[in-house]
Structure formats: structure tokens, C-alpha cells
Scaffold this motif. Sequence first.
Motif, PDB file in Angstrom:
ATOM      1  N   ALA A  36       0.826  -1.205   0.000  1.00  0.00           N
ATOM      2  CA  ALA A  36       0.000   0.000   0.000  1.00  0.00           C
ATOM      3  C   ALA A  36       0.860   1.256   0.000  1.00  0.00           C
ATOM      4  CB  ALA A  36      -0.931  -0.003   1.217  1.00  0.00           C
ATOM      5  N   GLY A  37       1.969   1.226   0.746  1.00  0.00           N
ATOM      6  CA  GLY A  37       2.866   2.371   0.774  1.00  0.00           C
ATOM      7  C   GLY A  37       3.527   2.615  -0.569  1.00  0.00           C
ATOM      8  N   TYR A  38       3.982   1.555  -1.221  1.00  0.00           N
ATOM      9  CA  TYR A  38       4.577   1.698  -2.556  1.00  0.00           C
ATOM     10  C   TYR A  38       3.538   2.224  -3.546  1.00  0.00           C
ATOM     11  CZ  TYR A  38       9.247  -0.398  -2.046  1.00  0.00           C
ATOM     12  OH  TYR A  38      10.554  -0.643  -1.727  1.00  0.00           O
ATOM     13  N   ARG A  39       2.316   1.726  -3.421  1.00  0.00           N
ATOM     14  CA  ARG A  39       1.260   2.168  -4.347  1.00  0.00           C
ATOM     15  C   ARG A  39       0.977   3.658  -4.164  1.00  0.00           C
ATOM     16  NH1 ARG A  39      -2.573  -1.070  -2.825  1.00  0.00           N
ATOM     17  NH2 ARG A  39      -2.297  -2.714  -4.363  1.00  0.00           N
ATOM     18  N   MET A  40       0.887   4.104  -2.924  1.00  0.00           N
ATOM     19  CA  MET A  40       0.631   5.520  -2.660  1.00  0.00           C
ATOM     20  C   MET A  40       1.765   6.381  -3.202  1.00  0.00           C
ATOM     21  SD  MET A  40       1.612   8.260  -0.540  1.00  0.00           S
ATOM     22  CE  MET A  40       2.237   7.630   1.025  1.00  0.00           C
ATOM     23  N   LEU A  41       3.007   5.981  -2.952  1.00  0.00           N
ATOM     24  CA  LEU A  41       4.150   6.770  -3.393  1.00  0.00           C
ATOM     25  C   LEU A  41       4.260   6.790  -4.916  1.00  0.00           C
ATOM     26  CD1 LEU A  41       6.695   5.564  -0.695  1.00  0.00           C
ATOM     27  CD2 LEU A  41       5.880   7.916  -0.986  1.00  0.00           C
ATOM     28  N   SER A  42       3.971   5.676  -5.564  1.00  0.00           N
ATOM     29  CA  SER A  42       4.113   5.627  -7.024  1.00  0.00           C
ATOM     30  C   SER A  42       3.151   6.577  -7.724  1.00  0.00           C
ATOM     31  CB  SER A  42       3.897   4.199  -7.532  1.00  0.00           C
ATOM     32  OG  SER A  42       2.544   3.814  -7.406  1.00  0.00           O
ATOM     33  N   SER A  43       2.032   6.888  -7.070  1.00  0.00           N
ATOM     34  CA  SER A  43       1.059   7.795  -7.675  1.00  0.00           C
ATOM     35  C   SER A  43       1.401   9.263  -7.434  1.00  0.00           C
ATOM     36  CB  SER A  43      -0.339   7.494  -7.129  1.00  0.00           C
ATOM     37  OG  SER A  43      -0.418   7.828  -5.751  1.00  0.00           O
ATOM     38  N   ARG A  44       2.405   9.514  -6.569  1.00  0.00           N
ATOM     39  CA  ARG A  44       2.703  10.900  -6.194  1.00  0.00           C
ATOM     40  C   ARG A  44       4.130  11.336  -6.503  1.00  0.00           C
ATOM     41  NH1 ARG A  44      -1.259   9.015  -2.964  1.00  0.00           N
ATOM     42  NH2 ARG A  44      -2.781  10.494  -2.094  1.00  0.00           N
ATOM     43  N   LEU A  45       4.993  10.412  -6.871  1.00  0.00           N
ATOM     44  CA  LEU A  45       6.405  10.751  -7.088  1.00  0.00           C
ATOM     45  C   LEU A  45       6.776  10.583  -8.556  1.00  0.00           C
ATOM     46  CD1 LEU A  45       8.149   9.127  -3.986  1.00  0.00           C
ATOM     47  CD2 LEU A  45       7.487  11.521  -4.323  1.00  0.00           C
ATOM     48  N   LEU A  46       7.611  11.478  -9.047  1.00  0.00           N
ATOM     49  CA  LEU A  46       8.087  11.384 -10.422  1.00  0.00           C
ATOM     50  C   LEU A  46       9.207  10.364 -10.585  1.00  0.00           C
ATOM     51  CD1 LEU A  46       7.912  12.434 -13.318  1.00  0.00           C
ATOM     52  CD2 LEU A  46       9.527  14.251 -12.681  1.00  0.00           C
ATOM     53  N   PRO A  47      10.213  10.312  -9.683  1.00  0.00           N
ATOM     54  CA  PRO A  47      11.261   9.301  -9.859  1.00  0.00           C
ATOM     55  C   PRO A  47      10.697   7.890  -9.782  1.00  0.00           C
ATOM     56  CG  PRO A  47      11.950  10.965  -8.266  1.00  0.00           C
ATOM     57  CD  PRO A  47      10.492  11.187  -8.518  1.00  0.00           C
ATOM     58  N   ALA A  48      11.377   6.954 -10.437  1.00  0.00           N
ATOM     59  CA  ALA A  48      10.999   5.548 -10.354  1.00  0.00           C
ATOM     60  C   ALA A  48      11.175   5.052  -8.916  1.00  0.00           C
ATOM     61  CB  ALA A  48      11.864   4.730 -11.303  1.00  0.00           C
ATOM     62  N   LEU A  49      10.416   4.016  -8.558  1.00  0.00           N
ATOM     63  CA  LEU A  49      10.574   3.358  -7.271  1.00  0.00           C
ATOM     64  C   LEU A  49      11.301   2.035  -7.482  1.00  0.00           C
ATOM     65  CD1 LEU A  49       7.135   3.927  -5.489  1.00  0.00           C
ATOM     66  CD2 LEU A  49       9.196   5.362  -5.464  1.00  0.00           C
ATOM     67  N   ALA A  50      12.295   1.779  -6.637  1.00  0.00           N
ATOM     68  CA  ALA A  50      13.117   0.577  -6.745  1.00  0.00           C
ATOM     69  C   ALA A  50      13.051  -0.199  -5.435  1.00  0.00           C
ATOM     70  CB  ALA A  50      14.566   0.946  -7.058  1.00  0.00           C
ATOM     71  N   GLY A  51      13.205  -1.524  -5.519  1.00  0.00           N
ATOM     72  CA  GLY A  51      13.193  -2.325  -4.304  1.00  0.00           C
ATOM     73  C   GLY A  51      13.332  -3.803  -4.596  1.00  0.00           C
ATOM     74  N   GLY A  52      13.278  -4.589  -3.525  1.00  0.00           N
ATOM     75  CA  GLY A  52      13.292  -6.045  -3.660  1.00  0.00           C
ATOM     76  C   GLY A  52      14.578  -6.722  -3.249  1.00  0.00           C
ATOM     77  N   GLU A  53      15.538  -5.990  -2.689  1.00  0.00           N
ATOM     78  CA  GLU A  53      16.830  -6.601  -2.364  1.00  0.00           C
ATOM     79  C   GLU A  53      16.734  -7.664  -1.275  1.00  0.00           C
ATOM     80  OE1 GLU A  53      19.162  -3.757   0.685  1.00  0.00           O
ATOM     81  OE2 GLU A  53      18.480  -2.733  -1.124  1.00  0.00           O
ATOM     82  N   THR A  54      15.680  -7.621  -0.451  1.00  0.00           N
ATOM     83  CA  THR A  54      15.519  -8.603   0.619  1.00  0.00           C
ATOM     84  C   THR A  54      14.650  -9.785   0.215  1.00  0.00           C
ATOM     85  OG1 THR A  54      13.575  -7.510   1.555  1.00  0.00           O
ATOM     86  CG2 THR A  54      15.730  -6.769   2.347  1.00  0.00           C
TER      87      THR A  54
END
Length: 380
Positions: free
Chosen positions: A229-247
Motif C-alpha cells: 500500500a505504501g509503494y502504491r501511494m508513493l508511485s502515484s505521487r512521485l516522479l522518480p521511479a521506485l526501486a526495491g526487492g533486495e531482501t
Amino acid sequence: MSVTAIRLFHLSAQLPETIGNALVFFDRRDTLMVEVVDSSGLSGWGETWATPAAAAAVIETQLAPLVLGQDPAHTGRLWHSMRDAAGADTQGTAITAVAALDMALHDLAARLRGVPLSTLLGGALRDRVPAYASGPFFKPHGHPYRDFERDAEGYLRAGFRAIKLRSGFRPADDAATAIAIRRLMGPDGTLMLDFNQSYTPRAALAAAARMAEAELLWIEEPAVPEDLAGYRMLSSRLLPALAGGETYGSASQFLPFLEAGCMDVLQPDIAICGGLTGTGRVAALAELFERPVVPHVWGGTVNFHAALHLTATLPAQRGGAVAFPLLEFDAGPNPLLDLAGRPALGADGTVAVPDGPGLGIEIRPDMLAPWTRWHRSLGA
């Protein structure tokens, strides 16, 4: 050919100074190096850095009996066998143990064929891979960003054209530092930022909102890894790409984020995500969703070179003015990255893909001696 021995080396290297990120400081680098030896005397190397002692115990008690006596070229069959033995622990220590053995088996299988690891993985699409400097790091006992500009200047002099900053101290300081590094790099440099799960999504949004001038390519781990839910909220409001998954320990953990359209850059770590077989599944999933894979790289030289070979095989994609894939290059002090000689960065900011057999580097147990806390041999 058959596997006759598995050798485990727990390495620990003292750092010249304490460094860290917004969550943790550390003064040592630890990893588990795994050597798989076959009946001809050839060997391959793997690595996992997250929980070295626990991963070694899993290899010794659960996985080694499944690999000893087997044909090392059967990497897929052995991976399924090891993953099944991991049981319910497919997101924790057991899967990191599988990762180390899978990496070593791939290295050995490529050496037995006399080909580079990238060839075994399907063939390199490029002979040099653009790298980004992973740093600077926080320093304790004072303002954590106090050396960032000096360190970034050093990366640029070394030839890096892309830098990923550690961030997540205070929003105003985060933004001021990111903007200062952008001015230092100029408009043509590539700049990324890693919050290291240090903020709630709302706090990450507040920090990122101040950073437009920094022109970030991506923001990494802006929330805890499971916070869809946090990633979804941020992706709708931020211009830079979102990265993750290292864990993440499996491709299945990436799927909900891809289906929700809120993870733009996938960062599996080969030493955590089930080795080259497990990470290959992430790459296949990413290609279906047309998202780039940029492996997270930590630990020592084995994980670095495994990521280098894998990245050489990944399809090209565009991220605005930036061409994917990219290679994470640990720019901090790390003797474990220097075991076979620190990888060379070209003047164009790229690293050459080795053309020798397997990983393309030579490692001997005596080279590990200065950092070996303990070692043991299983099998012959």
C-alpha cells in the motif's frame, strides 16, 4: 563428473572506519564463501552475505547431502531439490544457503564447459556494463552527510557517471544533500537515492517532495519491503521511479508490486534470491512486465562477478535518458571485494565482463586466509 566436496569459509574483514545507512552502522564486512569441488579437481565459488553462520548450518545439515555425488551441470534439477529441502523457509536463511550453492554450481558448470558464466546464462548482450557507485555512506558521531560531497567527488574522479546516495536522515538534510550532489555531478550525471526502509511512506513522500531539483532516476526502498500500500501511494505521487526487492527470496514476492504497477526497478540480490536460478526467474518476470532488473550487490567479489555476468545478459531498456541495465558497484571500503583484485572501472564508467571460464576470476583458499574466521569441508 560429480561433486566430491563442499567447502565453507566464513570471512570477516575489519573496516578502517565505521560506516552505515539510516538504519544501521557497521565496522566489519562478513560473508560466507562456498566452494564446490568436482571429481576432476575443478571448483566453483558461491557466496551469501546476509546470515553467514546460519546459512552454513543449513548447507551442512540440509543441502550438502543433496549436492554431494551429483553432476554439477544439472543446476536446475539441483536448485529444485535444494529449494524443496528448504521447506517453508523460502524467504529466509535457507534460501540464502540455496543461493550460495546455486551460484557455486553455475560457476563450476561454466568452468567445466570452458565458457564464461554469461554464456552459460544464455549469452552476453554486451561486453561492458555501465556501473554506478553505491555510496557515500553515513558516518557516526556527527552529521551523517558531512563527507558526502568529498566522497562523491572521488567517485567522479574514478570514472563513475552514476551515484546512488544513502539517505533518510531528515527530510530537509536529505534534500539539501541530494541537490548538492546533483550540482556537483552536473546535468548529465545519473543520480539515485536509497532510503533503506528508514521512513514511513508519508515521511518518504515529504523528503522526496523537496528533491525535484536533484532529478533522481529512482528512489530505493522508500518503505519497508512488504508495504504494498505504501509503494502504491508513493508511485502515484512521485516522479522518480521506485526501486526495491533486495531482501526478497523469490520471484513471487515481486509479483504483487508489478501487478499494482508500483515497482519500476527490480533489485533482487543473487546471494539472497535463490542464486542465479532464482534471480533468473525474477528477470523473466520483469521482462513480461517490461521493467528493468538492476541486481542488488553486496558482500564480496563472488556476488559482484555473478551480478556482472547476469547483468551482461539482461535486455536493454530505457529509463528516460538512462540506458538499463546498470551494475551496482560497492564504493565503500570492502576488503572482500578486493579478494581477486578490485574490479576495474573504465574511463567511461563501465566494467568489462570477464571472458575467462566461469566467473572469470581465480580464488584459492589461501587467498581467503587473512579474513577466515573458520572453515570446514564436507564430503571428501
